[in-house]
Write a protein that holds these residues in place. Structure first.
Motif, PDB file in Angstrom:
ATOM      1  N   ASP A 108      45.998  66.139  -9.047  1.00 50.31           N
ATOM      2  CA  ASP A 108      44.579  65.489  -8.299  1.00 50.31           C
ATOM      3  C   ASP A 108      45.132  64.042  -8.545  1.00 50.31           C
ATOM      4  O   ASP A 108      45.619  63.393  -9.556  1.00 50.31           O
ATOM      5  CB  ASP A 108      43.511  65.371  -9.282  1.00 50.31           C
ATOM      6  CG  ASP A 108      42.367  66.733  -8.882  1.00 50.31           C
ATOM      7  OD1 ASP A 108      43.038  67.406  -7.820  1.00 50.31           O
ATOM      8  OD2 ASP A 108      41.749  67.207  -9.797  1.00 50.31           O
ATOM      9  N   VAL A 110      44.501  59.972  -7.025  1.00 47.43           N
ATOM     10  CA  VAL A 110      43.171  59.033  -6.900  1.00 47.43           C
ATOM     11  C   VAL A 110      43.457  57.929  -5.626  1.00 47.43           C
ATOM     12  O   VAL A 110      44.536  57.654  -5.272  1.00 47.43           O
ATOM     13  CB  VAL A 110      42.800  58.056  -8.275  1.00 47.43           C
ATOM     14  CG1 VAL A 110      42.555  58.943  -9.123  1.00 47.43           C
ATOM     15  CG2 VAL A 110      44.136  57.277  -8.463  1.00 47.43           C
ATOM     16  N   GLN A 114      39.279  55.077  -7.114  1.00 48.49           N
ATOM     17  CA  GLN A 114      39.463  55.903  -8.299  1.00 48.49           C
ATOM     18  C   GLN A 114      38.898  57.314  -7.942  1.00 48.49           C
ATOM     19  O   GLN A 114      38.672  57.949  -8.935  1.00 48.49           O
ATOM     20  CB  GLN A 114      39.293  55.236  -9.377  1.00 48.49           C
ATOM     21  CG  GLN A 114      39.862  53.794  -9.603  1.00 48.49           C
ATOM     22  CD  GLN A 114      41.090  53.821  -9.608  1.00 48.49           C
ATOM     23  OE1 GLN A 114      41.737  54.820 -10.595  1.00 48.49           O
ATOM     24  NE2 GLN A 114      42.023  53.414  -9.020  1.00 48.49           N
ATOM     25  N   SER A 115      38.444  57.818  -6.819  1.00 47.10           N
ATOM     26  CA  SER A 115      38.057  59.135  -6.698  1.00 47.10           C
ATOM     27  C   SER A 115      39.195  60.057  -6.743  1.00 47.10           C
ATOM     28  O   SER A 115      40.404  59.704  -6.187  1.00 47.10           O
ATOM     29  CB  SER A 115      37.202  59.120  -5.445  1.00 47.10           C
ATOM     30  OG  SER A 115      36.152  58.320  -5.471  1.00 47.10           O
TER      31      SER A 115
END
Length: 225
Positions: A108, A110, A114-115
């Motif tokens: 993951d 970002v 910052q998602s």
């Protein structure tokens, strides 16, 4: 004193070279000759070599100890001679294991807000690691050469950089450094590292240092297939 009996009757024939034998009347007259004969016999026995005399236990133990010591010394000397003293070589780091054909890790990343953005949700993709060099020209070349349906992604270790204008480049960050750690490739301050993965998540190509689009353009052209 006696008489010569070498030729007398009753005696066996003797070799003529012995000469005449005189037998004394008193046997004590032969004492001196008998003592001389005994001395000669003792001398012969002393001089005779002792060919079959066995080793005594102390001598045998000492012999075995000497042989063992000599063998051990020879082994140590040979071992030390075979070694070449000197400082340990500090050669280059071992090359990373081949990555082509491996599955892209489920990382993951970002975005600017910052998602989290799953990397495997962007396939097929050409990923440019720009943590050592922003290299906008290399990013623009990848965006121009990427076929339709192929995601162009830039990844940096800090905050996501601004993507070139008028492109579909997706700028992401990798604060944990998971992608660089997976690749086992160092950061180059003047070059971009490129990774190509197909829609199944299989890594097609990894180029540690890209200096021109020609380094991976042929693989990129077939990535959407």
């Amino acid at each position: 004193m006696g008489k010569a009996d070498a030729d007398g009757p009753g005696l066996p024939d003797l070799p003529p070279e012995w000469g005449r034998l005189v037998v004394p009347d008193d046997a004590s007259a032969l004492a001196e000759e008998a003592e001389q004969l005994r001395r000669e016999l003792r001398l012969r026995v002393v001089r005779q070599p002792r060919r079959w005399r066995p080793f005594t236990v102390p001598v045998l133990v000492l012999l075995i100890a000497v042989i063992a010591a000599v063998a051990g010394l020879a082994t140590v000397t040979w071992t030390r001679a075979g070694r070449t003293p000197g400082p340990a070589a500090s050669g280059p780091d071992p090359a990373p294991a081949p990555l082509t054909g491996r599955a892209l890790p489920a990382l993951d990343l970002v975005d600017a807000g910052q998602s989290p953005v799953p990397l495997r949700g962007l396939l097929p993709a050409v990923v440019l690691l720009v943590d050592g060099c922003a290299c906008p020209q290399r990013v623009a070349e990848a965006a121009a050469a990427a076929p339709a349906g192929v995601s162009v992604v830039t990844v940096t270790a800090g905050s996501p950089p601004t993507a070139p204008v008028e492109t579909d480049v997706l700028a992401l960050g990798d604060p944990a450094g998971g992608l660089r750690a997976f690749l086992h490739l160092p950061v180059h301050p003047d070059a971009v590292t490129v990774l190509l993965a197909d829609r199944s998540g299989r890594i097609v190509l990894v180029v540690a240092e890209v200096h021109t689009i020609a380094d991976y353009q042929a693989e990129l052209a077939t990535l959407a297939g």
